[in-house]
Every structure is written in C-alpha cells, then in structure tokens.
Design a protein around this motif. Structure first.
Motif, PDB file in Angstrom:
ATOM      1  N   PHE A 116       0.819  -1.213   0.000  1.00  0.00           N
ATOM      2  CA  PHE A 116       0.000   0.000   0.000  1.00  0.00           C
ATOM      3  C   PHE A 116       0.847   1.255   0.000  1.00  0.00           C
ATOM      4  O   PHE A 116       0.434   2.297  -0.483  1.00  0.00           O
ATOM      5  CB  PHE A 116      -0.927   0.013   1.219  1.00  0.00           C
ATOM      6  CG  PHE A 116      -2.045  -0.948   1.109  1.00  0.00           C
ATOM      7  CD1 PHE A 116      -3.256  -0.569   0.570  1.00  0.00           C
ATOM      8  CD2 PHE A 116      -1.883  -2.253   1.522  1.00  0.00           C
ATOM      9  CE1 PHE A 116      -4.280  -1.469   0.445  1.00  0.00           C
ATOM     10  CE2 PHE A 116      -2.900  -3.155   1.401  1.00  0.00           C
ATOM     11  CZ  PHE A 116      -4.111  -2.769   0.853  1.00  0.00           C
ATOM     12  N   VAL A 117       2.047   1.132   0.580  1.00  0.00           N
ATOM     13  CA  VAL A 117       2.909   2.307   0.644  1.00  0.00           C
ATOM     14  C   VAL A 117       3.671   2.478  -0.658  1.00  0.00           C
ATOM     15  O   VAL A 117       3.829   3.592  -1.162  1.00  0.00           O
ATOM     16  CB  VAL A 117       3.873   2.176   1.843  1.00  0.00           C
ATOM     17  CG1 VAL A 117       4.840   3.339   1.881  1.00  0.00           C
ATOM     18  CG2 VAL A 117       3.090   2.094   3.131  1.00  0.00           C
ATOM     19  N   LEU A 118       4.139   1.379  -1.230  1.00  0.00           N
ATOM     20  CA  LEU A 118       5.055   1.478  -2.361  1.00  0.00           C
ATOM     21  C   LEU A 118       4.381   1.375  -3.732  1.00  0.00           C
ATOM     22  O   LEU A 118       5.031   1.590  -4.744  1.00  0.00           O
ATOM     23  CB  LEU A 118       6.129   0.385  -2.253  1.00  0.00           C
ATOM     24  CG  LEU A 118       7.036   0.470  -1.034  1.00  0.00           C
ATOM     25  CD1 LEU A 118       7.988  -0.703  -1.004  1.00  0.00           C
ATOM     26  CD2 LEU A 118       7.819   1.759  -1.026  1.00  0.00           C
TER      27      LEU A 118
ATOM     28  N   LEU B  31      -2.702   0.277   6.065  1.00  0.00           N
ATOM     29  CA  LEU B  31      -3.385  -1.016   5.948  1.00  0.00           C
ATOM     30  C   LEU B  31      -4.714  -1.011   6.699  1.00  0.00           C
ATOM     31  O   LEU B  31      -5.756  -1.401   6.159  1.00  0.00           O
ATOM     32  CB  LEU B  31      -2.469  -2.094   6.519  1.00  0.00           C
ATOM     33  CG  LEU B  31      -2.960  -3.534   6.487  1.00  0.00           C
ATOM     34  CD1 LEU B  31      -2.769  -4.085   5.105  1.00  0.00           C
ATOM     35  CD2 LEU B  31      -2.197  -4.368   7.484  1.00  0.00           C
ATOM     36  N   VAL B  32      -4.668  -0.536   7.935  1.00  0.00           N
ATOM     37  CA  VAL B  32      -5.885  -0.530   8.755  1.00  0.00           C
ATOM     38  C   VAL B  32      -6.906   0.438   8.164  1.00  0.00           C
ATOM     39  O   VAL B  32      -8.097   0.121   8.085  1.00  0.00           O
ATOM     40  CB  VAL B  32      -5.536  -0.163  10.220  1.00  0.00           C
ATOM     41  CG1 VAL B  32      -6.796   0.049  11.037  1.00  0.00           C
ATOM     42  CG2 VAL B  32      -4.690  -1.256  10.833  1.00  0.00           C
ATOM     43  N   THR B 236     -10.843  -7.358   1.889  1.00  0.00           N
ATOM     44  CA  THR B 236     -11.110  -8.317   2.965  1.00  0.00           C
ATOM     45  C   THR B 236      -9.811  -8.722   3.650  1.00  0.00           C
ATOM     46  O   THR B 236      -9.782  -8.981   4.844  1.00  0.00           O
ATOM     47  CB  THR B 236     -11.784  -9.591   2.433  1.00  0.00           C
ATOM     48  OG1 THR B 236     -11.176  -9.942   1.201  1.00  0.00           O
ATOM     49  CG2 THR B 236     -13.255  -9.398   2.237  1.00  0.00           C
ATOM     50  N   MET B 237      -8.736  -8.758   2.863  1.00  0.00           N
ATOM     51  CA  MET B 237      -7.452  -9.091   3.455  1.00  0.00           C
ATOM     52  C   MET B 237      -7.026  -7.999   4.438  1.00  0.00           C
ATOM     53  O   MET B 237      -6.423  -8.290   5.470  1.00  0.00           O
ATOM     54  CB  MET B 237      -6.415  -9.257   2.355  1.00  0.00           C
ATOM     55  CG  MET B 237      -5.058  -9.478   2.905  1.00  0.00           C
ATOM     56  SD  MET B 237      -4.269 -10.913   2.266  1.00  0.00           S
ATOM     57  CE  MET B 237      -2.612 -10.602   2.834  1.00  0.00           C
ATOM     58  N   THR B 242      -6.185  -6.414   9.993  1.00  0.00           N
ATOM     59  CA  THR B 242      -6.489  -5.560  11.131  1.00  0.00           C
ATOM     60  C   THR B 242      -6.833  -6.412  12.350  1.00  0.00           C
ATOM     61  O   THR B 242      -6.335  -6.164  13.457  1.00  0.00           O
ATOM     62  CB  THR B 242      -7.666  -4.637  10.791  1.00  0.00           C
ATOM     63  OG1 THR B 242      -7.362  -3.967   9.579  1.00  0.00           O
ATOM     64  CG2 THR B 242      -7.918  -3.633  11.876  1.00  0.00           C
ATOM     65  N   LEU B 243      -7.651  -7.420  12.143  1.00  0.00           N
ATOM     66  CA  LEU B 243      -8.030  -8.288  13.255  1.00  0.00           C
ATOM     67  C   LEU B 243      -6.816  -9.024  13.819  1.00  0.00           C
ATOM     68  O   LEU B 243      -6.649  -9.131  15.034  1.00  0.00           O
ATOM     69  CB  LEU B 243      -9.095  -9.297  12.808  1.00  0.00           C
ATOM     70  CG  LEU B 243     -10.465  -8.710  12.484  1.00  0.00           C
ATOM     71  CD1 LEU B 243     -11.420  -9.813  12.067  1.00  0.00           C
ATOM     72  CD2 LEU B 243     -11.019  -7.959  13.690  1.00  0.00           C
ATOM     73  N   LEU B 244      -5.943  -9.488  12.912  1.00  0.00           N
ATOM     74  CA  LEU B 244      -4.752 -10.211  13.366  1.00  0.00           C
ATOM     75  C   LEU B 244      -3.820  -9.303  14.149  1.00  0.00           C
ATOM     76  O   LEU B 244      -3.234  -9.702  15.158  1.00  0.00           O
ATOM     77  CB  LEU B 244      -4.007 -10.799  12.171  1.00  0.00           C
ATOM     78  CG  LEU B 244      -4.646 -12.002  11.517  1.00  0.00           C
ATOM     79  CD1 LEU B 244      -3.866 -12.399  10.282  1.00  0.00           C
ATOM     80  CD2 LEU B 244      -4.705 -13.152  12.493  1.00  0.00           C
ATOM     81  N   LEU B 245      -3.685  -8.067  13.670  1.00  0.00           N
ATOM     82  CA  LEU B 245      -2.844  -7.102  14.385  1.00  0.00           C
ATOM     83  C   LEU B 245      -3.363  -6.893  15.789  1.00  0.00           C
ATOM     84  O   LEU B 245      -2.598  -6.858  16.759  1.00  0.00           O
ATOM     85  CB  LEU B 245      -2.857  -5.762  13.645  1.00  0.00           C
ATOM     86  CG  LEU B 245      -1.802  -5.548  12.592  1.00  0.00           C
ATOM     87  CD1 LEU B 245      -2.051  -4.245  11.874  1.00  0.00           C
ATOM     88  CD2 LEU B 245      -0.432  -5.525  13.231  1.00  0.00           C
TER      89      LEU B 245
END
Lengths: 277, 266
Positions: A116-118, B31-32, B236-237, B242-245
């Motif tokens: 997502f960053v790169l 990501l989140v 969905t990934m 997020t849940l795993l984190l």
C-alpha cells in the motif's frame, strides 16, 4: 526387585528422554537427511550443476542482500537504541515496546502493508507527488529498494533487542568519566561505547545476517522475478520430487557459504576490536 | 548560542526518532485505514464501512486456515512446554552430568540453523519415512522450533533458582514429585507462561516451516495469506490483517505484562 529399584532411581532421566528423542529425531536426523540425500548417486552428481555463474550470481546476490541488511539495520538501530537507552527517560520501555509489538504479527501481513505504501498509487507516491518532489509516480515495487526496505523493516527488532540488552548493562558513568577527562562526544562513542556494546553488535548482526541470507518470501514478493535468492531456489528445487536431491545439495552448498561468510565476518570484527585495543 | 545549538540538536534527534517510528507504523496505519474504506484500494478514501469485515466473516476458507493455525500453535505450545519441563525435571536430579548439559546446548542450535534449512531437512525426512504431510508434520515442525525458544528460556530461569529451596523441600520430607510440582513449577510459572505465549505466537505466525511441511492438504493462516498476496490486493485481506494485528497486540501485551510483573516481584 533390583530391576525395579534401578528403574525408580532413573525415573528423572526417563522423564527427560522423550524431549531428547524428539530433538534427535526431528532435528538432528533431518539435518543428516539433507546430507544423505545430496550425496546419494554418483559422487558430487548433484553438486555439479551449481558450479555455474548463474547460481554463483544467486549466491552472491543473497550474500550482498544479507550483508547490506545487517549493516543497514545496525546503522539505524544503533543510534535509535542509544537514544532509547540514554535519552528517552521514562519513555524507554514504551518506546521499546512500540518497536517490537508489530513484529509479533504474521510477517506476510507486513509485506502486504508495504504494498500500500510502495504501489504506484500508494502512500509514498501520493505523498511525494503532493509535495511536488516528483512529477510522475515512481516504480518503487520490484526493485532493490523495495526488497531492502522490507528486509530492514522486518529484521530491525532482531538488531534492536540484543543491542538494547547490552546498552542496559553499560555503566553510564563511564560515558561521563570519558567526557570529564576531555574526550569529545564522538571519541567517547568510538572508544568507550562501541567497544563496550560489541557483544550486542555481534549478536544482533548475526541474528539479522543469518536468517536474511535464507530469506525467500521477501525477495520473491517484493522483488518480483528479478530477485532469485538462495531461499527461493532451494524451495523450488526441494518441493518437487525430481529435483529434491539438487535442492539438498544446494542447501549444503549455501550453508557452507553462510558458515564461511559468518566466520570471516566474526574474525574481521574481532580483529577490529584487537587493533583498537 | 549554546542553547540555540542544543535546541537544534534536540529537534534533529526528535525528527530522526520520529522518522523511524513513522517508518514502522505508517504501513500498518495505511493497511488498517483501507480496511474501513468503502472503495477498494487504488481509489482514495471515500467513506467509512464495515462491509469488508462482513465479507471476511462469510469467507469459510479464512476460518478454516485460522482454525488450523490455532490447533497447530496450541499443540506445539503444549508439546514444547511439556518437553522442556520434562527436561527441567531431569536436570533437577542429575545436576552434575555433563552429558545432560551437552544435550541442553543442543537445543540452542534450533535457533541458529536457518529456518529454510530446518524446513528442507524435515521435508526430506518426512518424505524418506513416507510420513504423509499434514497437520501432524506441521505440529512436529513447529514444536522443534518452539523447543528452541522454550528450553533455553525455562532452563535459564531454572538455573537462576535457589537450589537450597529444592534441598530444603527434600530435607523436609517431600518426595521428588512433590518438590517438582509444588516448588519448582510455581516458581517457574511466569517464565512458563511467557515461553508458552512466545511459542504460540511464533508458531501461529510461522511461514517457512509451514511452507515446507504442510503438503497440499492443509492450509494454515500464513499459507492462506501467501496465496492472497499472490492474487493481489483485496479489502477483505485488510480486514483480516487488522483483526490479526489486534489479536497479536493483545498477546504481546499479556507477554510483556507477565514478564515485567514477574521481574517486579523479585
């Protein structure tokens, strides 16, 4: 009756035996299995194809990757640990905690996060575009840059933890004494702090260097197909039955290279200490 | 002048440290964030949604993979704890034996050998013995890895214990069993919990060994994530990540808490 007495006396040993059996059966024997598999057939039959520049390049690439990863991690982690241990005060433990927490999550997830960053439309490109530093999005993925960023990101805690443990043991009064006696800050770092934290540097370096030599998920996913590394090659070979022996042979070859490289680096580091002392 | 120089120094240090922390946390933040975005990734932020979480909860593969990883991690944790406690039991009554001591150093090697090599070795071993690859082989592999952490941790703590406690217990008429279970195990409990959590997390997140020892029938979380990674980005990934984190942060918090509170007790 004597037999039962004997058994009774030896119970503690018998209790411990399963662990030892487990270790031998599932750790020692498998390692010998690799050797066995590689040396079946004609002598060195399975080693021969790997003495080829193509595979030499793979080995060298992995070595460079592991070495630069170790050095990069060290050069970022050392000042950071210095800051955390000596300057952060009460934020020391939370600061350390924050650095370690993310790494207990599946590391594939971190690779995913870096996409997502790169990415071409990702965070970094958007940031650089909106800041006016670049005019068009850069291709950051599938390059040395993305591989190294990911490697440094993932292996950093392995460097920070042993370094921090060593910094904790360091008596800060030595630092003050050195400054009082007229040494400059840089001299103090070079002649007092670095020698005193050398064990941490060495163990951190090897904790990063050894696993990153065999790393295959990061170069494969971040580097695309351009970055064939030792780990990927081994996994390709071993996972199909026809080439398994070649994979085993290559594993042994790589292990030898790794051992030689590690011993050389260790020797160089200890020479460096001797010269300075 | 000096204070000006000092403040410059402070600002530079602060920026450098902040940069490192940003380096660590920006990817996770992005990501989140995208797990809550109503449009998939390349499009910018549009609106808040829990849609992807719903989709995640209705995907059976994820839960199957998670369940497998969970079972493997639990089994590996219990096996490595049981085996390392058995070793402590053995060591308790055979302190001077040099053979036993050299066996202990054998366990430290588990951490030094690169995981790829261990994976290749186990795979060849299983294939040679024609053991079908599956849950069992994964548990075995993860236990080997777990022993590399559990044995040094638990034995290290055991070596720090005051041996006079054991002698006192035996002098006062306790049996070997009683001494082990009511003196040694309670004293080791914080370390056992910490080691257990460590092994659990390591097994749960392990990728390399799972990759080699899983065969084709079993999918663990790591392998599922890998297949998702190869197919590309899907929101969905992000939800799953997020849940795993969240889960692992909680586990790490418990880990640190048990370690620090046991240190504080001393």
């Amino acid at each position: 009756m004597q037999f039962f007495d004997y058994i009774k006396k030896e119970i503690p040993f018998i209790v411990g035996v399963p662990a030892l059996v487990w270790q031998v059966l599932f750790f020692v024997i498998p390692l010998f299995c690799i050797v066995g598999l590689a040396f079946t057939g004609k002598p060195f039959e399975y080693f021969a194809p790997f003495f080829d520049p193509v595979f030499g390049a793979v080995l060298v690439r992995s070595l460079i990757m592991a070495l630069s990863n170790g050095l990069l991690c060290l050069s970022i982690a050392y000042p950071l640990t210095y800051f955390l241990a000596f300057k952060a005060g009460r934020l020391r433990i939370p600061g350390l905690f924050l650095l370690i927490v993310p790494f207990w999550t599946n590391f594939l997830l971190h690779i995913y996060a870096w996409f997502f960053v790169l990415e071409k439309n990702g965070f970094l490109n958007t940031l650089l575009l909106s800041a006016g530093i670049i005019c068009e999005p850069l291709n950051l993925l599938n390059s040395w840059f993305s591989v190294m960023v990911m490697m440094v990101y993932y292996y950093m805690p392995f460097m920070i933890l042993p370094l921090y443990a060593q910094f904790e043991k360091f008596d800060k009064r030595l630092f003050e004494a050195s400054l009082d006696l007229g040494a400059s800050w840089l001299q103090t770092i070079w002649y007092v702090l670095i020698p005193a934290t050398m064990p941490g540097i060495i163990s951190g370096f090897f904790l990063v260097f050894v696993p990153s030599f065999g790393e295959f998920a990061i170069p494969e996913l971040m580097g695309g197909d351009k970055f064939l590394c030792v780990g990927s090659l081994v996994s390709y070979c071993v996972l199909s039955a026809e080439t398994a022996s070649y994979g085993a042979a290559f594993t042994i070859l790589c292990s030898c290279v790794l051992i030689i490289a590690s011993v050389t680096i260790y020797w160089l580091l200890s020479q460096a200490i001797k010269v300075r002392a | 002048m000096i204070s000006f120089k000092n403040s410059i120094k402070k600002i530079v240090t602060f920026c450098a440290v902040a940069f490192v922390y940003l380096f660590f946390y920006i990817p996770l933040a992005v990501l989140v964030t995208f797990s809550f975005n109503s449009m998939p990734f390349p499009s910018p932020w549009t609106s808040f949604t829990l849609m992807w979480y719903q989709e995640l909860f209705s995907t059976p593969y994820v839960w199957y993979a998670l369940w497998n990883s969970f079972i493997i991690a639990i089994c590996a944790t219990f096996l490595s704890l049981a085996l390392s406690l058995a070793l402590v039991y053995m060591r308790l009554f055979r302190r001077k034996s040099s053979m036993v001591e050299s066996f202990f150093s054998l366990f430290y090697v588990n951490l030094i050998v690169p995981e790829v090599v261990l994976g290749v070795g186990l795979l060849t071993f299983f294939v040679l013995c024609s053991v079908p690859l599956g849950l069992m082989t994964l548990i075995v592999a993860h236990t080997v890895l777990g022993l590399g952490f559990a044995v040094p941790l638990i034995n290290g703590r055991f070596a720090e214990l005051d041996i006079r406690l054991v002698e006192a217990s035996l002098d006062l008429g306790a049996t070997v069993h009683q001494t082990f279970f009511s003196i040694i195990v309670p004293l080791l409990r914080p370390t056992i919990i910490a080691a257990g959590l460590l092994v659990f997390i390591i097994s749960f997140d392990d990728f390399v060994l799972s990759y080699f020892c899983s065969g084709t029938s079993v999918q663990t979380l790591s392998l599922y994530l890998l297949s998702m990674l190869r197919t590309g980005i899907s929101p969905t990934m992000n939800a799953l990540s997020t849940l795993l984190l969240l889960l692992s942060s909680i586990l790490v918090f418990v880990f640190c808490w048990t370690t620090f509170s046991s240190k504080a007790q001393e």
